[in-house]
Design an enzyme around this catalytic site. Structure first.
Site, PDB file in Angstrom:
ATOM      1  N   THR A  29      -5.429  -0.997  -1.952  1.00  0.00           N
ATOM      2  CA  THR A  29      -4.389  -0.754  -2.951  1.00  0.00           C
ATOM      3  C   THR A  29      -3.159  -1.629  -2.695  1.00  0.00           C
ATOM      4  OG1 THR A  29      -2.725   0.891  -3.565  1.00  0.00           O
ATOM      5  CG2 THR A  29      -3.802   1.250  -1.478  1.00  0.00           C
ATOM      6  N   ASP A  30      -2.427  -1.911  -3.761  1.00  0.00           N
ATOM      7  CA  ASP A  30      -1.177  -2.665  -3.592  1.00  0.00           C
ATOM      8  C   ASP A  30      -0.137  -1.849  -2.827  1.00  0.00           C
ATOM      9  OD1 ASP A  30      -0.582  -0.788  -5.581  1.00  0.00           O
ATOM     10  OD2 ASP A  30       0.260  -2.248  -6.994  1.00  0.00           O
ATOM     11  N   GLU A  31      -0.380  -0.531  -2.702  1.00  0.00           N
ATOM     12  CA  GLU A  31       0.612   0.309  -2.025  1.00  0.00           C
ATOM     13  C   GLU A  31       0.751  -0.029  -0.547  1.00  0.00           C
ATOM     14  OE1 GLU A  31       0.724   4.441  -3.235  1.00  0.00           O
ATOM     15  OE2 GLU A  31      -0.259   3.961  -5.119  1.00  0.00           O
ATOM     16  N   TYR A  42      -0.590   8.330   2.459  1.00  0.00           N
ATOM     17  CA  TYR A  42      -1.723   7.716   1.737  1.00  0.00           C
ATOM     18  C   TYR A  42      -1.756   6.207   1.984  1.00  0.00           C
ATOM     19  CZ  TYR A  42      -4.061   5.340  -2.147  1.00  0.00           C
ATOM     20  OH  TYR A  42      -4.841   4.483  -2.888  1.00  0.00           O
ATOM     21  N   LYS A  99      -4.542   3.794   4.021  1.00  0.00           N
ATOM     22  CA  LYS A  99      -5.270   2.673   3.398  1.00  0.00           C
ATOM     23  C   LYS A  99      -4.993   1.378   4.169  1.00  0.00           C
ATOM     24  CE  LYS A  99      -7.415   2.711   0.068  1.00  0.00           C
ATOM     25  NZ  LYS A  99      -8.866   2.973  -0.153  1.00  0.00           N
TER      26      LYS A  99
END
Ligand code: NAD
Ligand code: TYD
Length: 340
Positions: free
Chosen positions: A125-127, A153, A157
């Site tokens: 994810t870009d997060e 979260y 990741k």
């Protein structure tokens, strides 16, 4: 070719399975999913009888179970969508995120090493890049942007990504990673912004916007994400990260207003509630690399995709109606009960 897809009973994984079976009729899909609250076997009903498809209800952390599936199915490609995926739930309780997102990924990669695969693809994810300030619209996440996470979260990741790169360097495992921006489309669990607002709108319930609704996300139609993952896992280089996003930045409040407008509901349903802890301000992907190397470009414009998505939720009420009446109710109470 046999492709093992984890998390295929969830939002993006199920869309990916439909995409693969349609675009690559020569391939077999083996789906491994634990069926957590976010997994729904009924989503896969259209393919359950397809001889090219097989489903295993197994936890990716269950080493023995995973090894047995690898021994039986001998996948050439493994693509890992399975994850705990909701930031708010990770703030409530991080542990299961560490378990599934980190340990689960390591078990899958150990199985890949033990049985041999052509590719392990990690859906990230870009997060993992943290966030960008609202007053610097010139800044975007590239593959070189340092990892700087905000939530349990995104940290879990990021840990999985680091582990994947370590397995590439240390063991020579043929790994690739993709980091996508926010997805929307059919079969998204109604705890996430867009389906939650659609479901609440239809029930004339308050629309809980965190903070002032000024946070920006870069929205991509789920099928465009599936196409990108398909390209990266088949043709992307090993040991590489590919960002996926379509330059479609929107403020949360504008999305919620748009949903009200499309559903002919009054904006007076909008309720500003207490902000999310550690709330990321802005995500914005620079997709130059995947465009240049793999010729990927998004095909669905947001103005079309959002209307299609709203229509899908209108046409598929039994799918999400069942979800919002079950465990989700107590989650909703916990999360939103005294947030005003
Ligand atoms: P989701 O929550 O809708 O689905 C997750 C699926 O994984 C569910 O079917 C669930 O049952 C399964 N699962 C959870 N724990 C498991 C375990 N221990 N073993 C086996 N299966 C398990 O998630 P999603 O939105 O479809 O996201 C899929 C992947 O894409 C995730 O890895 C997520 O980090 C990533 N991603 C999502 C977005 C987005 O906007 N939704 C954006 C970028 C990346
Ligand atoms: P979400 O769909 O949870 O995705 P992510 O946090 O991974 O980007 O949330 C998208 C944005 O919408 C995020 O800025 C938080 C906000 N939001 C609300 O304002 N209200 C809500 O009820 C939810 C679920 C999200």
């Amino acid at each position: 070719m046999t492709i093992l897809v984890t998390g295929g009973a969830g939002f993006i994984g199920s869309n990916f399975i439909f995409y693969e079976l349609q675009r690559h009729p020569e391939d077999r899909i083996v789906c491994v999913d634990k069926l957590t609250y976010a997994g729904n076997l009924s989503t896969l009903a259209p393919v359950l009888e397809d001889p090219r498809f097989r489903f295993y209800r197994t936890d990716i952390c269950d080493r023995k179970g995973i090894y047995e599936i690898f021994e039986q199915e001998k996948p050439e490609i493994v693509v890992n969508f399975a994850a705990e995926s909701h930031v708010d739930r990770s703030i409530e309780g991080p542990e299961i995120f560490l378990q599934t997102n980190i340990i689960g990924t390591s078990v899958l990669m150990d199985a890949c090493r033990t049985f041999g695969v052509e590719r392990f693809h990690q859906v990230s994810t870009d997060e993992v890049y943290g966030d960008l300030p609202l007053d610097r619209p010139d800044l975007f996440f590239t593959e070189e942007t340092p990892i700087r996470t905000s939530s349990p979260y995104s940290s879990s990741k990021a840990a999985a990504d680091l582990l994947a790169m370590a397995y590439f360097r240390t063991y020579g495992l043929p790994v690739s990673i993709s980091r996508c921006s926010n997805n929307y489309g059919p079969y998204q669990f109604p705890e996430k912004l867009i389906p939650l607002m659609i479901a609440n709108c239809l029930a004339d319930k308050p629309l809980p916007v965190y903070g002032q609704g000024l946070n920006v996300r870069d929205w991509l139609y789920v099928e465009d994400h599936c196409k990108a993952v398909d390209l990266v896992m088949r043709r992307g280089s090993v040991g590489q990260v590919y960002n996926i996003g379509g330059h479609n930045e929107m403020r949360n409040i504008d999305i919620v207003r748009l949903i009200c407008h499309e559903l002919h509901k009054p904006e007076s349903l909008i309720t500003y509630v207490k902000d999310r802890k550690g709330h990321d301000m802005r995500y914005a992907i620079d997709p130059t690399k995947i465009h240049r190397d793999l010729d990927w470009l998004p095909e669905t414009k947001f103005s079309d995709g959002i209307v299609q998505t709203i229509r899908w939720y209108l046409d598929n009420k039994p799918w999400w109606g069942e979800i919002v009446s079950g465990e989700y109710q107590s989650y909703y109470e916990r999360m939103y009960g005294n947030r005003a």
